[in-house]
Design an enzyme around this catalytic site. Sequence first.
Site, short mmCIF file in Angstrom:
data_model
loop_
_atom_site.label_atom_id
_atom_site.label_comp_id
_atom_site.label_asym_id
_atom_site.label_seq_id
_atom_site.Cartn_x
_atom_site.Cartn_y
_atom_site.Cartn_z
N ASP A 61 -15.45 -3.13 -1.37
CA ASP A 61 -14.70 -3.21 0.42
C ASP A 61 -16.15 -2.78 1.65
O ASP A 61 -16.66 -1.47 1.13
CB ASP A 61 -13.63 -2.22 0.40
N ASP A 106 0.90 -1.09 -0.02
CA ASP A 106 -0.04 -0.06 0.07
C ASP A 106 1.22 1.17 0.34
O ASP A 106 1.76 1.41 0.83
CB ASP A 106 -0.79 0.29 1.50
#
Length: 239
Positions: free
Chosen positions: A130, A8
């Site tokens: 998500d 990330d």
Amino acid sequence: MQILPAIDIKDGEAVRLFKGDFARKTVVNSDVLGQARIFADAGIKFIHVVDLDGALDGRATNRDLIAALKVATGLGVEVGGGIRTLEQIADYLAVGIDRVIIGSMAVKDPAFVKTALEQFGADRIVVGIDAKNGYVATEGWLETSTVDYISLAKEMEKMGVSLFVYTDVDRDGTLTGPNFAHYERLVAELTTAKVIASGGIAELSDLTKLQKIGVAGTIVGKAYYSGNINLDQLKAFED
């Protein structure tokens, strides 16, 4: 089951967040390319890259760094974060990225997904779902919609989506274990599409459970960076 270590990216560094909270950021490697090379040298085949800056900005903020990562390592790479236009997708694919993840736009503009599938093919387009308490989170997880994760997945599958990345935001970065019930339901509800699990992986046994549930792949982030699971274990598991 495919294992995808995660990188990330925030402010040019590899980081981990806690439950998607940008204020609870831990830098795990200031050298993104170096981290990617560690994965490649270990024999990992595919990685999951998230442009966290892009998720906030709504554009491919770290595009050049991600493109350099692909060139430097030759790893299979899927990228998410800030994908809002067909031009962004085309550009990522042009520089060698293998799969592009569409997240927020799947909720806000389903027709965008349909066009992307038609233009680039289902093997290149992944829909990222998500969820917080089962409802789909968007805009870098800062907003929560009224759409539940199963409804969105089934709608997208009918449209031709063949691969999903599903993340329970409340488990992500917590090392508390995945939301197994959600994966069981998602795998059962889908007829042809496959699921990549993400969020909450804490130990090797979590991967075994997910494999039994029938997910096609699992993304491993904090469990690796914290030392709970090492690269030899991940590589052996995938083999």
